[in-house]
Design a protein around this motif. Structure first.
Motif, short mmCIF file in Angstrom:
data_model
loop_
_atom_site.label_atom_id
_atom_site.label_comp_id
_atom_site.label_asym_id
_atom_site.label_seq_id
_atom_site.Cartn_x
_atom_site.Cartn_y
_atom_site.Cartn_z
N LEU A 57 0.83 -1.21 0.00
CA LEU A 57 0.00 0.00 0.00
C LEU A 57 0.86 1.25 0.00
O LEU A 57 0.65 2.18 -0.80
N MET A 58 1.86 1.30 0.88
CA MET A 58 2.70 2.49 0.98
C MET A 58 3.56 2.68 -0.26
O MET A 58 3.81 3.81 -0.68
N ASN A 59 4.01 1.58 -0.85
CA ASN A 59 4.79 1.69 -2.08
C ASN A 59 3.97 2.34 -3.18
O ASN A 59 4.47 3.17 -3.96
N TYR A 60 2.70 1.98 -3.25
CA TYR A 60 1.81 2.61 -4.23
C TYR A 60 1.64 4.10 -3.93
O TYR A 60 1.68 4.94 -4.83
N LEU A 61 1.48 4.43 -2.66
CA LEU A 61 1.19 5.82 -2.28
C LEU A 61 2.38 6.76 -2.44
O LEU A 61 2.19 7.94 -2.75
N VAL A 62 3.59 6.25 -2.24
CA VAL A 62 4.76 7.15 -2.24
C VAL A 62 5.62 7.02 -3.49
O VAL A 62 6.48 7.88 -3.72
N PRO A 64 6.03 7.35 -7.32
CA PRO A 64 5.36 7.92 -8.50
C PRO A 64 5.32 6.99 -9.71
O PRO A 64 4.55 7.22 -10.64
N PHE A 65 6.15 5.95 -9.68
CA PHE A 65 6.23 5.04 -10.82
C PHE A 65 5.31 3.83 -10.67
O PHE A 65 5.24 2.98 -11.56
N VAL A 66 4.61 3.73 -9.54
CA VAL A 66 3.65 2.65 -9.33
C VAL A 66 2.26 3.21 -9.54
O VAL A 66 1.81 4.09 -8.80
N ASN A 67 1.58 2.72 -10.55
CA ASN A 67 0.28 3.28 -10.93
C ASN A 67 -0.90 2.41 -10.55
O ASN A 67 -2.05 2.81 -10.77
N GLN A 68 -0.63 1.24 -10.02
CA GLN A 68 -1.72 0.34 -9.69
C GLN A 68 -1.53 -0.21 -8.28
O GLN A 68 -0.44 -0.66 -7.93
N LEU A 69 -2.58 -0.13 -7.49
CA LEU A 69 -2.53 -0.66 -6.13
C LEU A 69 -3.00 -2.10 -6.12
O LEU A 69 -4.10 -2.41 -6.58
N LYS A 70 -2.14 -2.96 -5.60
CA LYS A 70 -2.50 -4.36 -5.49
C LYS A 70 -1.89 -4.92 -4.21
O LYS A 70 -0.70 -5.15 -4.12
N MET A 71 -2.76 -5.10 -3.21
CA MET A 71 -2.33 -5.71 -1.96
C MET A 71 -2.64 -7.21 -2.04
O MET A 71 -3.78 -7.58 -2.35
N PRO A 72 -1.66 -8.06 -1.78
CA PRO A 72 -1.84 -9.50 -1.98
C PRO A 72 -3.03 -10.11 -1.27
O PRO A 72 -3.70 -10.99 -1.82
N GLU A 86 -6.56 9.34 -4.83
CA GLU A 86 -6.60 10.75 -4.41
C GLU A 86 -5.56 11.02 -3.33
O GLU A 86 -4.92 12.08 -3.33
N VAL A 87 -5.39 10.07 -2.42
CA VAL A 87 -4.37 10.22 -1.38
C VAL A 87 -2.99 10.27 -2.02
O VAL A 87 -2.14 11.08 -1.63
N LYS A 88 -2.77 9.41 -3.00
CA LYS A 88 -1.48 9.40 -3.70
C LYS A 88 -1.20 10.76 -4.35
O LYS A 88 -0.07 11.27 -4.28
#
Length: 204
Positions: A57-62, A64-72, A86-88
């Motif tokens: 989750l945090m990797n997605y939020l911080v 800029p090169f991660v555009n898709q959120l996927k928590m296992p 929006e938080v990102k």
């Protein structure tokens, strides 16, 4: 007018820096909260697995090169994904402001504007303390709701645990602690600026 603009931009820089540092300090904080609030029992998974999902989750939020959120191990609804997007955007804005407004802070210090706005710095330092007082008086839960209603235009931040179970392991205390971290950082930075201004005033 120029000095006032530099002062205003410097305030914005401190806010952005405080937010940015709080974001990154929230990562080790969550590691502590896992044991403090028995989050493994709530999530029904071990600490390593929960930590791995939070890092995703945090990797997605911080990042800029991660555009898709996927928590296992945590599914997300369309509404939940919208909110995290929006938080990102807000996180990216804070990071960008730290870099973009750094020249204003350098000018603020280098040109000894600390002396000119010495009293104003004391006033600025009161703001987060006043916010903390309001949160204490009305309850952090109500403060948290009001904060989100100001920042976000819809109700996508109201997570349903059935469709966005990640909210179960992000207790109110976690957000309260991050708010306290923000206040401490903000106050420390402005206290440093204020003390530096005091030294300039004494040596003048």
């Amino acid at each position: 007018m120029r000095d006032k603009i530099i002062f205003s931009l410097s305030i914005l820089w401190v806010i952005a820096l405080s937010v940015s540092l709080t974001i990154f300090l929230a990562i080790p904080l969550f590691g502590l909260e896992i044991s403090w609030y028995h989050l493994t029992e709530i999530a029904q998974m071990n600490a390593a697995q929960l930590w791995h999902n939070f890092l995703a989750l945090m990797n997605y939020l911080v990042n800029p090169f991660v555009n898709q959120l996927k928590m296992p191990d945590f599914p997300s609804s369309a509404s939940g994904l919208k909110h995290f997007a929006e938080v990102k955007q807000l996180f990216m804005l804070a990071f960008a402001l730290v870099l973009a407004l750094l020249p204003a802070l350098i000018l603020f210090v280098k040109e000894n504007l600390l002396m000119i706005f010495h009293n104003a710095l004391r006033v600025v330092m009161i703001f987060p303390l006043a916010m903390g007082l309001v949160a204490w008086l009305i309850g952090f839960d109500r403060f948290f709701v009001a904060f989100h209603e100001v920042l976000f235009r819809d109700n996508s931040w109201l997570f349903d645990p059935a469709t966005d179970p990640i909210i179960n392991v992000l207790p109110e205390q976690f957000f309260m602690h991050t708010f306290l971290i923000f206040v401490v950082i903000y106050e420390l930075v402005f206290f440093w600026l204020y003390r530096r201004g005091s030294l300039f005033t004494k040596n003048k």
